[in-house]
Design a protein around this motif. Structure first.
Motif, PDB file in Angstrom:
ATOM      1  N   ARG A 167       0.834  -1.199   0.000  1.00 36.54           N
ATOM      2  CA  ARG A 167       0.000   0.000   0.000  1.00 36.54           C
ATOM      3  C   ARG A 167       0.868   1.247   0.000  1.00 36.54           C
ATOM      4  NH1 ARG A 167      -4.061  -0.162   3.653  1.00 36.54           N
ATOM      5  NH2 ARG A 167      -3.867  -2.425   3.748  1.00 36.54           N
ATOM      6  N   ILE A 168       0.297   2.348  -0.488  1.00 41.46           N
ATOM      7  CA  ILE A 168       0.923   3.660  -0.410  1.00 41.46           C
ATOM      8  C   ILE A 168       0.000   4.565   0.403  1.00 41.46           C
ATOM      9  CG2 ILE A 168      -0.052   4.272  -2.679  1.00 41.46           C
ATOM     10  CD1 ILE A 168       2.272   6.252  -2.986  1.00 41.46           C
ATOM     11  N   PRO A 197       5.636  -2.583   2.214  1.00 44.13           N
ATOM     12  CA  PRO A 197       5.805  -3.762   1.362  1.00 44.13           C
ATOM     13  C   PRO A 197       4.856  -4.881   1.767  1.00 44.13           C
ATOM     14  CG  PRO A 197       7.472  -3.775   3.055  1.00 44.13           C
ATOM     15  CD  PRO A 197       6.667  -2.527   3.275  1.00 44.13           C
ATOM     16  N   ILE A 198       4.636  -5.796   0.836  1.00 42.52           N
ATOM     17  CA  ILE A 198       3.922  -7.024   1.180  1.00 42.52           C
ATOM     18  C   ILE A 198       4.809  -7.814   2.145  1.00 42.52           C
ATOM     19  CG2 ILE A 198       3.201  -9.261   0.252  1.00 42.52           C
ATOM     20  CD1 ILE A 198       2.194  -7.808  -2.198  1.00 42.52           C
ATOM     21  N   GLN A 237      -2.578  -2.430  -2.940  1.00 45.96           N
ATOM     22  CA  GLN A 237      -2.237  -3.141  -4.167  1.00 45.96           C
ATOM     23  C   GLN A 237      -3.501  -3.532  -4.922  1.00 45.96           C
ATOM     24  OE1 GLN A 237       0.874  -6.592  -5.021  1.00 45.96           O
ATOM     25  NE2 GLN A 237      -0.968  -7.446  -4.118  1.00 45.96           N
ATOM     26  N   GLY A 238      -4.530  -3.922  -4.172  1.00 44.53           N
ATOM     27  CA  GLY A 238      -5.805  -4.265  -4.800  1.00 44.53           C
ATOM     28  C   GLY A 238      -6.423  -3.077  -5.527  1.00 44.53           C
ATOM     29  N   ASP A 239      -6.313  -1.886  -4.919  1.00 46.70           N
ATOM     30  CA  ASP A 239      -6.833  -0.674  -5.563  1.00 46.70           C
ATOM     31  C   ASP A 239      -6.104  -0.404  -6.883  1.00 46.70           C
ATOM     32  OD1 ASP A 239      -8.592  -0.189  -3.451  1.00 46.70           O
ATOM     33  OD2 ASP A 239      -7.105   0.984  -2.350  1.00 46.70           O
ATOM     34  N   LEU A 240      -4.775  -0.573  -6.874  1.00 46.73           N
ATOM     35  CA  LEU A 240      -3.990  -0.341  -8.091  1.00 46.73           C
ATOM     36  C   LEU A 240      -4.315  -1.393  -9.155  1.00 46.73           C
ATOM     37  CD1 LEU A 240      -0.533   0.623  -6.541  1.00 46.73           C
ATOM     38  CD2 LEU A 240      -2.151   2.149  -7.684  1.00 46.73           C
ATOM     39  N   MET A 247      -1.405  -8.142 -10.956  1.00 45.95           N
ATOM     40  CA  MET A 247      -0.230  -7.273 -11.032  1.00 45.95           C
ATOM     41  C   MET A 247       0.475  -7.151  -9.686  1.00 45.95           C
ATOM     42  SD  MET A 247      -0.179  -3.243 -12.203  1.00 45.95           S
ATOM     43  CE  MET A 247      -1.392  -2.805 -10.932  1.00 45.95           C
ATOM     44  N   GLU A 248       1.803  -7.283  -9.709  1.00 42.59           N
ATOM     45  CA  GLU A 248       2.635  -7.014  -8.546  1.00 42.59           C
ATOM     46  C   GLU A 248       3.323  -5.671  -8.786  1.00 42.59           C
ATOM     47  OE1 GLU A 248       2.826  -8.811  -5.854  1.00 42.59           O
ATOM     48  OE2 GLU A 248       1.677 -10.545  -6.527  1.00 42.59           O
ATOM     49  N   VAL A 249       3.123  -4.718  -7.877  1.00 40.87           N
ATOM     50  CA  VAL A 249       3.618  -3.357  -8.093  1.00 40.87           C
ATOM     51  C   VAL A 249       4.976  -3.187  -7.423  1.00 40.87           C
ATOM     52  CG1 VAL A 249       3.114  -0.901  -7.873  1.00 40.87           C
ATOM     53  CG2 VAL A 249       1.248  -2.541  -8.150  1.00 40.87           C
TER      54      VAL A 249
END
Length: 259
Positions: free
Chosen positions: A109-110, A222-223, A175-178, A187-189
């Motif tokens: 997440r950001i 990070p994850i 990450q889900g939002d992205l 996708m892995e960001v």
């Protein structure tokens, strides 16, 4: 001599008014890259109609609880209307930077945080209704992955506390939002470009108003590492097993007493 002082004073006021209204030539300010424990912040740039000088100042890096760059801006506007004229001032800067994973762990997440203060003071004049307003915004916010840019929606929400005349706001993008935003469910960001425009404004008629942006930060989590996730899973299973044994023992005790 008096005439020279008057000319210098008029020139100073003209230049100040020129800058406050944001009519100065647009420019760019570049900041040094920052390297955190899991992510680096690169290509940090500020540009806009009021730059240079920088309005957000050089960022500081924090590693706890997550990798975060924090700006302590000097951005503010102030207007005054003593004779009933409508006065307005706006200050705006666009930030852009690249977040790059450095520890082979993608983003979970950001988090974007913003804070500010404002003041609104009206003149008390019979038959006159003062008009005052202030605002703080980080919109638009855009994200870019693999050459594709997407606008974040809904707008960044900033709450106003009228008791102490402050603003605060937080946006968490997972990450889900992205994945939803870029229509990429797996996708892995690991690399993300961020664009955000910070704007403060104030307007006054029969009074004065000011608006300040005091804190702006961007954090990246990070994850969890596989080992960490495994430990959490094992701890959960151990707790479940312990609870199950406790319930079984209680049931056995009841049966024994029943006999």
């Amino acid at each position: 001599m008096l005439l020279n002082r008057l000319v210098r004073r008029i020139s100073y006021l003209a230049v100040s008014h020129f800058l406050i209204l944001g009519i100065s030539q647009a420019g760019t300010v570049n900041f040094d890259s920052q390297a955190g424990a899991y992510f680096s912040f690169q290509n940090l740039t500020e540009d806009g109609p009021n730059v240079p000088p920088s309005r957000v100042e050089s960022p500081s890096l924090f590693l706890s609880p997550i990798d975060t760059i924090q700006f302590k801006p000097s951005a503010f506007v102030a207007v005054e209307s003593q004779m009933g004229s409508a006065e307005t001032a706006t200050l705006s800067s666009k930030l852009s930077f690249l977040i790059q994973a450095t520890a082979a762990l993608p983003m979970e997440r950001i988090i974007i945080d913003v804070a500010g203060t404002y003041a609104e003071h009206s003149l008390t004049i019979p038959g006159v209704t003062p008009i005052l307003s202030t605002s703080l915004s980080l919109d638009p916010i855009e994200f870019k992955i693999g050459g594709v840019t997407k606008l974040w929606n809904p707008a960044f929400s900033v709450s106003r506390n009228t008791a102490d005349q402050t603003w605060s706001g937080r946006l968490e993008v997972t990450q889900g939002d992205l994945r939803d935003l870029f229509a990429s469910p797996t996708m892995e960001v690991s690399q993300l470009e961020v664009f955000s425009t910070a704007t403060v404004s104030a307007s006054a008629q029969w009074g004065n108003a000011s608006s300040y942006l005091t804190t702006l930060s961007f954090g990246v989590a990070p994850i969890p590492e596989p080992s960490t996730a495994s430990l959490l899973l094992l701890s959960g299973l151990a707790l479940l097993h312990k609870r199950r044994r406790s319930l079984m023992c209680k049931g056995l005790k009841i049966n024994i007493n029943g006999k």
